[in-house]
Design an enzyme around this catalytic site. Structure first.
Site, PDB file in Angstrom:
ATOM      1  N   GLU A  52      52.661   7.329  -1.007  1.00  0.00           N
ATOM      2  CA  GLU A  52      52.609   8.236   0.126  1.00  0.00           C
ATOM      3  C   GLU A  52      51.267   8.039   0.832  1.00  0.00           C
ATOM      4  O   GLU A  52      50.246   7.991   0.164  1.00  0.00           O
ATOM      5  CB  GLU A  52      52.741   9.698  -0.310  1.00  0.00           C
ATOM      6  CG  GLU A  52      52.860  10.619   0.894  1.00  0.00           C
ATOM      7  CD  GLU A  52      53.034  12.097   0.524  1.00  0.00           C
ATOM      8  OE1 GLU A  52      53.092  12.437  -0.659  1.00  0.00           O
ATOM      9  OE2 GLU A  52      53.092  12.892   1.458  1.00  0.00           O
ATOM     10  N   GLY A 103      44.645  14.225  -5.049  1.00  0.00           N
ATOM     11  CA  GLY A 103      44.597  15.041  -6.262  1.00  0.00           C
ATOM     12  C   GLY A 103      45.698  14.631  -7.231  1.00  0.00           C
ATOM     13  O   GLY A 103      45.458  14.396  -8.401  1.00  0.00           O
ATOM     14  N   ALA A 104      46.912  14.526  -6.700  1.00  0.00           N
ATOM     15  CA  ALA A 104      48.040  14.138  -7.528  1.00  0.00           C
ATOM     16  C   ALA A 104      49.207  13.787  -6.617  1.00  0.00           C
ATOM     17  O   ALA A 104      49.168  14.080  -5.427  1.00  0.00           O
ATOM     18  CB  ALA A 104      48.435  15.276  -8.469  1.00  0.00           C
ATOM     19  N   MET A 105      50.248  13.171  -7.200  1.00  0.00           N
ATOM     20  CA  MET A 105      51.360  12.695  -6.375  1.00  0.00           C
ATOM     21  C   MET A 105      52.677  12.948  -7.089  1.00  0.00           C
ATOM     22  O   MET A 105      52.834  12.632  -8.255  1.00  0.00           O
ATOM     23  CB  MET A 105      51.146  11.200  -6.095  1.00  0.00           C
ATOM     24  CG  MET A 105      52.260  10.559  -5.303  1.00  0.00           C
ATOM     25  SD  MET A 105      52.417  11.310  -3.660  1.00  0.00           S
ATOM     26  CE  MET A 105      54.161  11.039  -3.367  1.00  0.00           C
ATOM     27  N   GLU A 106      53.614  13.520  -6.317  1.00  0.00           N
ATOM     28  CA  GLU A 106      54.856  14.047  -6.887  1.00  0.00           C
ATOM     29  C   GLU A 106      55.973  13.020  -7.036  1.00  0.00           C
ATOM     30  O   GLU A 106      57.152  13.389  -6.963  1.00  0.00           O
ATOM     31  CB  GLU A 106      55.345  15.191  -6.005  1.00  0.00           C
ATOM     32  CG  GLU A 106      55.898  14.765  -4.620  1.00  0.00           C
ATOM     33  CD  GLU A 106      54.907  14.861  -3.468  1.00  0.00           C
ATOM     34  OE1 GLU A 106      53.693  14.860  -3.726  1.00  0.00           O
ATOM     35  OE2 GLU A 106      55.358  14.923  -2.306  1.00  0.00           O
ATOM     36  N   ASN A 107      55.658  11.731  -7.269  1.00  0.00           N
ATOM     37  CA  ASN A 107      56.714  10.729  -7.402  1.00  0.00           C
ATOM     38  C   ASN A 107      57.844  11.235  -8.293  1.00  0.00           C
ATOM     39  O   ASN A 107      57.597  11.826  -9.332  1.00  0.00           O
ATOM     40  CB  ASN A 107      56.139   9.460  -8.039  1.00  0.00           C
ATOM     41  CG  ASN A 107      54.822   9.068  -7.427  1.00  0.00           C
ATOM     42  OD1 ASN A 107      54.749   8.746  -6.266  1.00  0.00           O
ATOM     43  ND2 ASN A 107      53.751   9.164  -8.209  1.00  0.00           N
ATOM     44  N   GLU A 124      52.908  19.890  -7.913  1.00  0.00           N
ATOM     45  CA  GLU A 124      53.628  18.604  -7.960  1.00  0.00           C
ATOM     46  C   GLU A 124      55.020  18.806  -8.552  1.00  0.00           C
ATOM     47  O   GLU A 124      55.987  18.208  -8.090  1.00  0.00           O
ATOM     48  CB  GLU A 124      52.844  17.565  -8.759  1.00  0.00           C
ATOM     49  CG  GLU A 124      51.402  17.317  -8.287  1.00  0.00           C
ATOM     50  CD  GLU A 124      51.271  17.036  -6.794  1.00  0.00           C
ATOM     51  OE1 GLU A 124      52.218  16.495  -6.203  1.00  0.00           O
ATOM     52  OE2 GLU A 124      50.206  17.366  -6.222  1.00  0.00           O
ATOM     53  N   HIS A 152      57.449  20.233  -6.037  1.00  0.00           N
ATOM     54  CA  HIS A 152      57.904  19.249  -5.049  1.00  0.00           C
ATOM     55  C   HIS A 152      59.242  18.628  -5.436  1.00  0.00           C
ATOM     56  O   HIS A 152      59.932  18.071  -4.588  1.00  0.00           O
ATOM     57  CB  HIS A 152      56.880  18.110  -4.921  1.00  0.00           C
ATOM     58  CG  HIS A 152      55.858  18.322  -3.845  1.00  0.00           C
ATOM     59  ND1 HIS A 152      56.164  18.778  -2.588  1.00  0.00           N
ATOM     60  CD2 HIS A 152      54.517  18.089  -3.831  1.00  0.00           C
ATOM     61  CE1 HIS A 152      55.059  18.831  -1.853  1.00  0.00           C
ATOM     62  NE2 HIS A 152      54.047  18.435  -2.584  1.00  0.00           N
ATOM     63  N   GLU A 195      54.671  20.237   2.347  1.00  0.00           N
ATOM     64  CA  GLU A 195      53.368  20.674   1.826  1.00  0.00           C
ATOM     65  C   GLU A 195      53.120  22.169   2.037  1.00  0.00           C
ATOM     66  O   GLU A 195      52.678  22.861   1.128  1.00  0.00           O
ATOM     67  CB  GLU A 195      52.235  19.839   2.421  1.00  0.00           C
ATOM     68  CG  GLU A 195      52.273  18.369   2.007  1.00  0.00           C
ATOM     69  CD  GLU A 195      52.335  18.143   0.503  1.00  0.00           C
ATOM     70  OE1 GLU A 195      52.000  19.062  -0.263  1.00  0.00           O
ATOM     71  OE2 GLU A 195      52.742  17.032   0.095  1.00  0.00           O
TER      72      GLU A 195
END
Ligand code: ZN
Length: 880
Positions: free
Chosen positions: A127, A267-271, A304, A307, A326
Site C-alpha cells: 500500500e 506503523g503497520a499494514m493490514e494485508n 489492523e 481492517h 482509514e
C-alpha cells in the site's frame, strides 16, 4: 532544478478499469543477489469499460523485465512497449493469460516499498502503490483478484515462508531450497498482497469465533523478541471478540498471522490474513515498553485487525477514498480503546492530537478534504486529516444517528458492499438508507477542507428566565477552496447553575422532563437557541465530548473556566476547561518580563488537582499536563516559538515551586505496591508520579533528584525507568544526566525499540537536545539512516517536539532539517516527505523565523533529482 514536474491526478478523471484480473498466480524465487518473480494473470475485458480497442496498460516501477508471454506464446519486443513505469500491449483478446517474469533487487531497496530486506528477512509493503515494484500489474484498488503464491528460498536461511490466505502445499527442492504455496479464497486488491521469508520464531494461540470456528493465531518474530509477543496476542484476541460483539463481524480465514519487521515506513499494514507490523508497534514487555507503548500496541493491533472488514472485505474504489477505510477504522479502534480503558482519557488523547496536529494541517499549505480532489503522490495523503478527521466525521454520524441506527447502517454497508471496491459516498448512503436520515448537507464534511470555527455569544434575559445562545459558523479558506457552505455540525452542550448543578434544557417554555444535555444540530450560518425556565444566568458547557472537530470561540472568563474545571459533569470538558485556562495564562505571559506574575488562581486549581486523592486519578493525570508547545504554537497567530517555550517553562516552574510539598506528597502517595499491570488505575498513578518528578527536577529540588535516581535504579518497568531518565535529562544535574544516559544505553543497547526511546528522550530535551548534541546522535553507533524508526526518533523528534531548539533564532535548526531531508530524499522519499512537515508551516511563524524557514524550503526545492513525494509537499507549501 527538476525538468519534468510530477503530474497531478484528479478524482474527476476516474474511469473504471478497462481490464480485470480474476486470478494471479505468483512464483517468487528468492536469492541473496535478487529475486525473480513469475506472474501469470488471468485477464479479461471489463464489460463496463465500453466498446472499441483499448490497449492493456500495466504499472511497473524499478523492474527489470525478463519476458512477456500471452496465452502461452512468448512475445517479441515489437509486440509490446516497455516504458519502465508502464508495460503496454496495444492489442489483446477479450480474455487471455498473461505471463510476466521480472527481476528485482530487494537487498538494495531502501525505499521500503514493494519487496525489500530488513534485518536479513524478506518482506513487502504494497500500500499504496508498492505492488508495481514487484511485477507489472494494473496497480489500483478496484482491480480485485484471487491470489495463489509460491515462495522458494534457501531452507536454512529462510525456514519460514509466508503469504496471504491458507498454506496449501510445501516441500523441498534441490540445493537446500524449499517452497511453500499459499492461496487466498477472497478476491483482494493487490495493495493487500504480502510476503515474508526469514528465520523467525513462531508463537501460536487460538481463537474460537462466535460461530464456533477455531482460528489459528500466529506471530512471527526474530528469536531475540520471542518474549515480547504476549501483549499483542492478547490484544488480538480482545479485538476479535470486540468486533463480533459490537459490529457483528467474524473473522473469515483459518489463519491470522502477525509479523514484526524492524525497517518499516508505516506503523503497520493490514494485508489480508498476514499483518506486517513495525516492531515498535507490536513488541512489548514490562521491562522494555512504556504504558503508552502498551496502549498504542493494543490500538494498532485492533486497527489492523478491524481492517479485515473495513478495508479488506469492503475496500476503496480509488485512493481518493482512503478515508473510507482509514477514517472508519480509526473510529472503530478508538471505540475499542475506550471500551478497554478509560473513555474520558481516550477522548482527551484523541482530541489533543487532533487539535494540535490535524488542525495545524487543516490550516496549512497541505490542507485537503478527507476525500481529496487531487494529489501528485498518494503517499503524501496518509495524513491526520484522512485518518483522525476522517474518524471524527464517522463519529459525528454515530452521534447524529445514535448507536442503534449506526449499527444498522454499518451492517447494511458491509452486506451491500461485501467484496466490492466502493466510495465514501456509498458509506454515507448506507447510513442514510438504514436510518432514514438525510445526510446530504453532512456530505460537505467530505468535500470541504479547513476547520470550522463556531463563534458563540450568549445573553440572559433575567425577567423571562431565558438564556439565549447565538452560534455563528465560518469555515476558513484553504488552498484552492473559498466561500464554503455551512456544514451540518452536532453540538453537544449542557448548562450549569450557580452551585454546579445541571440545568434542564427546555427549548420551549414549560417543557416537561427536559434533558440536562442536548445535541443541537447546526446547519445554518447563524443560529439562535433559547433555553427557558432558568433562575439565573448559567455557565455553558459547550461542545461536550468534543462532539465535532471544530474550534469554539467563546469569551470564557477565568472564573468560568475554574468553575467548569471543578464542576462540569462531563469529564472531557472538565479537562478542556483546565487546558483553556492554562493556555490563557501562558499566552498572557508570552513576551513579558521574567518576573511578570502568574495568576495565583492557577496555582490554587492545580493544588486541588495534585492533593485531592478522591478525584478520578486518570483524569487528574491528564489535567496536570500543561498544554504542549506544539499546541500553543498552533494557537498563535504569528508564533515566536522560543518566547512561547519560555512562557510555558516559567508557568511550569512557578507551579512546581508553589506546589513543591504537594508534589512530593503526590509522588509518595502514587507509589503503588503490587505487580505491574497495564490498567487505567495503575497507568494513572505512574503518570502522576512521573509528572511530579519532572516538575520537581525542573526546580532542581534535591529530594526530587534523590527520588528520581532511586526510581531509575529500582524501577521494575520501562514507564518508571524512562520517566526518571527523562526527568533527570531535562534537569540541570549534568553529571546525573550523563550517568543515567550511559547506564541506560549499556543495559538496553541490544534492543532497537528501547534505543529508539533513548534517542528520543535526548532529541526532545531542551537541555540534552541542542543541535551539536543532535549531530552527535547521528554519529552514534546505534543510529542507522536506513531505519525509519531511528530517523524519526532523532531527526523527527528534534524538529517536531524540541521546538525551542529547532526554532533557534539563527536558523540552524531549519538548515539542519533541510540537510537531512535532502539526504533522505535519495534513499527513502516517503520518510523524507514526512520529515519536512515542520518547515511547511513557515507562514505561521514570526517574520524572523518564517523567512529562514522559507529559505530552507527553497533549498530543498532546488535539489537536483528531487522525488515526487518531497516536491509535492515543498512546492505546495511555497506557493500555497
Ligand atoms: Zn489503517
Amino acid at each position: 532544478m527538476r525538468t519534468n514536474q510530477p503530474q497531478t491526478i484528479y478524482l474527476s478523471d476516474y474511469k473504471v478499469p478497462p481490464y480485470l484480473v480474476d486470478h494471479v498466480d505468483l512464483r517468487f524465487e528468492l536469492f541473496e543477489n535478487g529475486a525473480r518473480v513469475h506472474s501469470i494473470l488471468a485477464v479479461r475485458r471489463n464489460p463496463e469499460a465500453g466498446a472499441g480497442d483499448i490497449p492493456l496498460e500495466l504499472d511497473g516501477d524499478s523492474l527489470v523485465l525478463e519476458s512477456v508471454g500471452l496465452d502461452g506464446v512468448t512475445l517479441n519486443e515489437a509486440a509490446f512497449e516497455n516504458r519502465g513505469d508502464k508495460l503496454i500491449i496495444a492489442s489483446v483478446p477479450e480474455r487471455f493469460e498473461l505471463a510476466v517474469v521480472t527481476w528485482l533487487e530487494p537487498q538494495n531497496n531502501t525505499r521500503l516499498e514493494g519487496l525489500y530486506k530488513s534485518s536479513g528477512m524478506f518482506c513487502t509493503q504494497c500500500e499504496a502503490e508498492g505492488f508495481r515494484c514487484i511485477t507489472y500489474f494494473p496497480d489500483r484498488p478496484d482491480v480485485m483478484s484471487r491470489f495463489r503464491t509460491r515462495i522458494e528460498a534457501d531452507k536454512r536461511s529462510y525456514p519460514v515462508l509466508l503469504s496471504n490466505g491458507n498454506d496449501v502445499d510445501r516441500g523441498d527442492l534441490d540445493d537446500g531450497r524449499h517452497f511453500v504455496s499459499w492461496e487466498g479464497p477472497f478476491p483482494k486488491p493487490c495493495y493487500l498482497f504480502a510476503l515474508v521469508a526469514g528465520d523467525l520464531v513462531e508463537k501460536r494461540d487460538t481463537f474460537t469465533t462466535c460461530s464456533g470456528r477455531d482460528i489459528d493465531l500466529r506471530m512471527y518474530v526474530e528469536p531475540r523478541n520471542s518474549e515480547k509477543c504476549d501483549h499483542a496476542m492478547d490484544s488480538l484476541k480482545r479485538s476479535m471478540r470486540w468486533d463480533e460483539e459490537v459490529y457483528g463481524r467474524e473473522y473469515d480465514l483459518d489463519i491470522f498471522m502477525i509479523v514484526a519487521v524492524d525497517d518499516f515506513n508505516m506503523g503497520a499494514m493490514e494485508n489480508k490474513g498476514l499483518n506486517i507490523f513495525n516492531s515498535s508497534c507490536v513488541l512489548a514487555s514490562q521491562d522494555t515498553a512504556t504504558d503508552l507503548a502498551f496502549q498504542r500496541i493494543e490500538a494498532i493491533v485492533a486497527h489492523e485487525y478491524f481492517h479485515n472488514w473495513s478495508g479488506n472485505r469492503v475496500t476503496c474504489r480509488d485512493w481518493f477514498q482512503l478515508s473510507l477505510k482509514e477514517g472508519f477504522t480509526v473510529f472503530r479502534d478508538s471505540q475499542f480503546s475506550s471500551d478497554m480503558g478509560s473513555p474520558t482519557v481516550k477522548r482527551i488523547e484523541d482530541v489533543a492530537l487532533l487539535r494540535t496536529a490535524q488542525f495545524a494541517e487543516d490550516g496549512g499549505p497541505m490542507a485537503h478534504p478527507i476525500r481529496p480532489a487531487s494529489y501528485m503522490e498518494i503517499s503524501n495523503f496518509y495524513t491526520l486529516t484522512i485518518y483522525e478527521k476522517g474518524a471524527e466525521v464517522v463519529r459525528m454520524i454515530h452521534t447524529l444517528l445514535g448507536p442503534d441506527l449506526f449499527r444498522k447502517g454499518s451492517d447494511l454497508y458491509f452486506e451491500r458492499h461485501d467484496g466490492q471496491a466502493v466510495t465514501t459516498d456509498d458509506f454515507v448512503k448506507a447510513m442514510e438508507d438504514a436510518s432514514g436520515r438525510d445526510l446530504s448537507q453532512f456530505r460537505l464534511w467530505y468535500e470541504q477542507a479547513g476547520t470550522p470555527v463556531l463563534t458563540v455569544a450568549d445573553e440572559f434575559d433575567a425577567e423571562q428566565g431565558i438564556y439565549r445562545l447565538t452560534i455563528k459558523q465560518t469555515i476558513p479558506d484553504t488552498p484552492g477552496q473559498t466561500d464554503k457552505k455551512p456544514q451540518h455540525i452536532p453540538f453537544a452542550l449542557g448548562l450549569l447553575g450557580g452551585k454546579g448543578e445541571s440545568q434542564p434544557l427546555r427549548l420551549q417554555a414549560g417543557e416537561q422532563d427536559a434533558p440536562t444535555e442536548r445535541v443541537l444540530e447546526l446547519t445554518g450560518e447563524t443560529q439562535v437557541f433559547e433555553f427557558h425556565g432558568l433562575d439565573g444566568c448559567p455557565v455553558p458547557s459547550l461542545l461536550r465530548q468534543f462532539s465535532a472537530p471544530v474550534r469554539v470561540r467563546y469569551p470564557w472568563t477565568r472564573e468560568q473556566l475554574l468553575f467548569l474545571m471543578s464542576h462540569d459533569p462531563d469529564g472531557f470538558n472538565r479537562w478542556d476547561a483546565g487546558e483553556r485556562l492554562a493556555v490563557d495564562v501562558i499566552q498572557s505571559l508570552v513576551g513579558t518580563p521574567k518576573d511578570a506574575p502568574v495568576d495565583s488562581r492557577l496555582v490554587t486549581a492545580y493544588r486541588h488537582l495534585v492533593s485531592d486523592s478522591s478525584l478520578d486519578q486518570a483524569l487528574v493525570a491528564k489535567m496536570l499536563q500543561l498544554p504542549s508547545e506544539a499546541y500553543l504554537i498552533e494557537l498563535a497567530e504569528s508564533a515566536d516559538a522560543p518566547a512561547i517555550h519560555d512562557a510555558r517553562e516559567r508557568v511550569l516552574k512557578h507551579l512546581a515551586i508553589a506546589l513543591r510539598d504537594d508534589l512530593i506528597a503526590c509522588y509518595r502517595r502514587s507509589v503503588e505496591a503490587g505487580a505491574y499491570q497495564v490498567t487505567p488505575d495503575q497507568i494513572a498513578r505512574r503518570s502522576l508520579r512521573n509528572t511530579a518528578l519532572a516538575w520537581l527536577l525542573q526546580i532542581n529540588d534535591e529530594e526530587g533528584r534523590e527520588l528520581a535516581l532511586r526510581q531509575f535504579r529500582e524501577a521494575d518497568n520501562m514507564t518508571d525507568r524512562i520517566g526518571a531518565l527523562r526527568a533527570l535529562v531535562n534537569s540541570d544535574y549534568e553529571d546525573d544526566r550523563a550517568q543515567v544516559l550511559e547506564q541506560f544505553y549499556e543495559r538496553f543497547k541490544e534492543d532497537p525499540q528501547v534505543v529508539e526511546q533513548w534517542f528520543s528522550v535526548q532529541a526532545t530535551s531542551d537541555r540534552a537536545g541542542q543541535l551539536p548534541q543532535i549531530q552527535q546522535l547521528l554519529q552514534h553507533e546505534a543510529f542507522d539512516w536506513k531505519n525509519p524508526n531511528k530517523v524519526r526518533s532523532v531527526v523527527g523528534a528534534f524538529a517536531g517536539q524540541n521546538l525551542a531548539a529547532f526554532h533557534s533564532p539563527d536558523g540552524s535548526g531549519y538548515d539542519f532539517l533541510a540537510d537531512q531531508v535532502c539526504r533522505l530524499d535519495d534513499s527513502n522519499p516517503q520518510i523524507a516527505a514526512r520529515l519536512v512537515t515542520p518547515l511547511t508551516r513557515w507562514k505561521r511563524f514570526a517574520p524572523a523565523h518564517s523567512q529562514r524557514m522559507k529559505t530552507a524550503l527553497e533549498r530543498i526545492r532546488d535539489k537536483a533529482g528531487l522525488s515526487r513525494d518531497v516536491y509535492e509537499v515543498v512546492h505546495k507549501s511555497l506557493v500555497g
